[in-house]
Design a protein around this motif. Structure first.
Motif, PDB file in Angstrom:
ATOM      1  N   LEU A   1     -11.026   2.791   8.963  1.00 29.86           N
ATOM      2  CA  LEU A   1     -11.577   1.507   8.509  1.00 29.86           C
ATOM      3  C   LEU A   1     -12.777   1.146   9.376  1.00 29.86           C
ATOM      4  O   LEU A   1     -12.684   1.150  10.608  1.00 29.86           O
ATOM      5  CB  LEU A   1     -10.515   0.419   8.608  1.00 29.86           C
ATOM      6  CG  LEU A   1     -10.973  -1.013   8.296  1.00 29.86           C
ATOM      7  CD1 LEU A   1     -11.291  -1.166   6.821  1.00 29.86           C
ATOM      8  CD2 LEU A   1      -9.896  -2.022   8.711  1.00 29.86           C
TER       9      LEU A   1
ATOM     10  N   PRO B   1      -9.539  -6.171   0.544  1.00 30.16           N
ATOM     11  CA  PRO B   1     -10.666  -6.036   1.473  1.00 30.16           C
ATOM     12  C   PRO B   1     -11.461  -7.329   1.646  1.00 30.16           C
ATOM     13  O   PRO B   1     -12.054  -7.541   2.715  1.00 30.16           O
ATOM     14  CB  PRO B   1     -11.516  -4.932   0.842  1.00 30.16           C
ATOM     15  CG  PRO B   1     -11.153  -4.925  -0.607  1.00 30.16           C
ATOM     16  CD  PRO B   1      -9.703  -5.291  -0.643  1.00 30.16           C
TER      17      PRO B   1
ATOM     18  N   VAL C   1     -17.235  -3.316   4.245  1.00 28.29           N
ATOM     19  CA  VAL C   1     -16.038  -2.585   4.653  1.00 28.29           C
ATOM     20  C   VAL C   1     -16.117  -1.179   4.075  1.00 28.29           C
ATOM     21  O   VAL C   1     -16.335  -1.015   2.862  1.00 28.29           O
ATOM     22  CB  VAL C   1     -14.747  -3.274   4.156  1.00 28.29           C
ATOM     23  CG1 VAL C   1     -13.534  -2.365   4.389  1.00 28.29           C
ATOM     24  CG2 VAL C   1     -14.532  -4.589   4.864  1.00 28.29           C
TER      25      VAL C   1
ATOM     26  N   ALA D   1      -5.227  -2.140   5.257  1.00 29.60           N
ATOM     27  CA  ALA D   1      -6.500  -1.452   5.011  1.00 29.60           C
ATOM     28  C   ALA D   1      -6.710  -0.326   6.013  1.00 29.60           C
ATOM     29  O   ALA D   1      -7.143   0.780   5.664  1.00 29.60           O
ATOM     30  CB  ALA D   1      -7.657  -2.445   5.067  1.00 29.60           C
TER      31      ALA D   1
ATOM     32  N   PHE E   1     -15.990  -6.347  -4.416  1.00 25.34           N
ATOM     33  CA  PHE E   1     -15.156  -5.253  -3.927  1.00 25.34           C
ATOM     34  C   PHE E   1     -14.778  -4.332  -5.068  1.00 25.34           C
ATOM     35  O   PHE E   1     -14.857  -4.683  -6.238  1.00 25.34           O
ATOM     36  CB  PHE E   1     -13.901  -5.787  -3.221  1.00 25.34           C
ATOM     37  CG  PHE E   1     -12.927  -6.513  -4.122  1.00 25.34           C
ATOM     38  CD1 PHE E   1     -11.882  -5.825  -4.741  1.00 25.34           C
ATOM     39  CD2 PHE E   1     -13.048  -7.871  -4.345  1.00 25.34           C
ATOM     40  CE1 PHE E   1     -10.988  -6.481  -5.568  1.00 25.34           C
ATOM     41  CE2 PHE E   1     -12.153  -8.542  -5.156  1.00 25.34           C
ATOM     42  CZ  PHE E   1     -11.117  -7.842  -5.782  1.00 25.34           C
TER      43      PHE E   1
ATOM     44  N   SER F   1      -5.420  -6.496   7.253  1.00 27.08           N
ATOM     45  CA  SER F   1      -6.179  -5.636   8.155  1.00 27.08           C
ATOM     46  C   SER F   1      -5.373  -4.391   8.498  1.00 27.08           C
ATOM     47  O   SER F   1      -5.918  -3.272   8.549  1.00 27.08           O
ATOM     48  CB  SER F   1      -6.544  -6.393   9.433  1.00 27.08           C
ATOM     49  OG  SER F   1      -7.389  -7.495   9.145  1.00 27.08           O
TER      50      SER F   1
ATOM     51  N   GLN G   1      -5.464  -3.428  -0.965  1.00 21.05           N
ATOM     52  CA  GLN G   1      -5.753  -3.596   0.464  1.00 21.05           C
ATOM     53  C   GLN G   1      -6.383  -4.952   0.776  1.00 21.05           C
ATOM     54  O   GLN G   1      -6.609  -5.267   1.937  1.00 21.05           O
ATOM     55  CB  GLN G   1      -6.701  -2.499   0.966  1.00 21.05           C
ATOM     56  CG  GLN G   1      -6.064  -1.122   1.046  1.00 21.05           C
ATOM     57  CD  GLN G   1      -6.425  -0.289  -0.172  1.00 21.05           C
ATOM     58  OE1 GLN G   1      -6.736  -0.837  -1.230  1.00 21.05           O
ATOM     59  NE2 GLN G   1      -6.390   1.021  -0.047  1.00 21.05           N
TER      60      GLN G   1
END
Length: 330
Positions: free
Chosen positions: A188, A281, A246, A182, A272, A179, A279
């Motif tokens: 974000l 996600p 995201v 990202a 994704f 988290s 990252q």
């Protein structure tokens, strides 16, 4: 009241049953979104792989049992199999609670459907209603372990980030780290789009993920896309979906499709952009999904079918679906 069995052989009649179907779905404690009309009516409309042969058991003016079946004539013979087969992780019947007479009437009515050689009840989760169905007359029964749906019991306790302690400590730490990473890449956002916008993002991101492996994902099939385009809004209206995307700097980089009902939740599908793999996600999305599920009062979480390694890293354990096979004597 005297029970009355109906064999439904056309899509129009199946669709007309929807209000009663929903009432039975809500009354049946074992039901999942995969047995709802929001899932199965679009499935039949878009795939229609055989001859519809659904059993409805009526108690006066009320639907008390439903076996969504069709007759398949293929390499395994003439089989009665459930609607939703193939893309549904749980298959089952719907039976009014505490009604052994309805289950018995359903088994009796199955014998009135012509031409079938076997009745295959697949992907039955532990506690499925189909385990209460008596063996139809003149049949031999076999039961097998079918496939694993790894899952975990969330419990009530959570850590400082809101993740249930049922999740492994290593994965909770990974979620917090991912988290931060990202968020460090730019602004974000976790958003919940409407179904059509979400599906557009999911198809693109799921395709990119599989293309990176040189393969085609399940959403590459236009027929599967058409099914989801019809089913997803219906499930969303019924409150059975949790759709999250995201975005980093306004760009969608991951999408996560979760189903939620009663005190249960399931990770159905995700995708994704491989360009953002560093990252992680999906770790961010799955972790956020666990936090949201806990807030919703979810007790049992399933990763659905498949033994992929990442599921066990979150702390999931195998929960086995089973299969009941009834074969008529020659």
């Amino acid at each position: 009241m005297t029970l009355h069995a109906e064999i439904i052989g056309d899509a129009e009649r199946l669709t007309a049953l929807e209000p009663e179907w929903w009432a039975l779905w809500h009354a049946a404690p074992e039901s999942t979104p995969f047995q709802s009309p929001a899932w199965l009516i679009p499935w039949w409309r878009n795939f229609e792989p055989g001859r519809l042969a659904t059993l409805a058991i009526h108690d006066g003016g009320r639907l008390a049992g439903l076996a969504p079946l069709y007759l398949e004539n293929g390499p395994h013979g003439r089989r009665l199999v459930p609607l939703g087969i193939g893309i549904s992780d749980y298959l089952d019947l719907l039976l009014a609670p505490g009604r052994a007479d309805v289950a018995a009437a359903m088994a009796e009515a199955a014998g009135q459907i012509p031409d079938w050689q076997s009745l295959e009840l697949e992907e039955l989760a532990p506690g499925a209603a189909a385990f209460r169905l008596p063996c139809p007359r003149g049949c031999m029964e076999h039961e097998y372990a079918h496939s694993s749906c790894p899952g975990l019991t969330l419990g009530k306790e959570v850590d400082a980030s809101g993740l249930p302690f049922a999740i492994t400590g290593k994965k909770r730490q990974s979620f917090r780290r991912c988290s931060r990473v990202a968020a460090g890449e730019g602004e974000l956002e976790l958003i919940s789009p409407e179904p059509s916008a979400f599906l557009e993002a999911l198809v693109a991101l799921h395709g990119e993920r599989w293309a990176g492996r040189g393969e085609h994902g399940v959403l590459a099939d236009p027929q599967v896309q058409a099914f989801h385009a019809e089913a997803l809004p219906r499930l969303h209206t019924a409150g059975l979906t949790r759709l999250t995307v995201v975005r980093i700097e306004g760009r969608p980089v991951a999408a996560y499709y979760r189903l939620s009902w009663r005190d249960r939740s399931a990770a159905y599908l995700g995708g994704f952009d491989p360009a953002f793999a560093h990252q992680s996600p999906m770790t961010v999305l799955i972790g956020d999904g666990f936090r949201a599920a806990h807030r919703e009062g979810v007790r049992e979480f399933s990763f659905l079918r498949g033994g992929e390694d990442y599921k066990y890293l979150w702390g999931a354990e195998d929960r086995w679906n089973r299969r009941r096979s009834f074969r008529r004597a020659s």
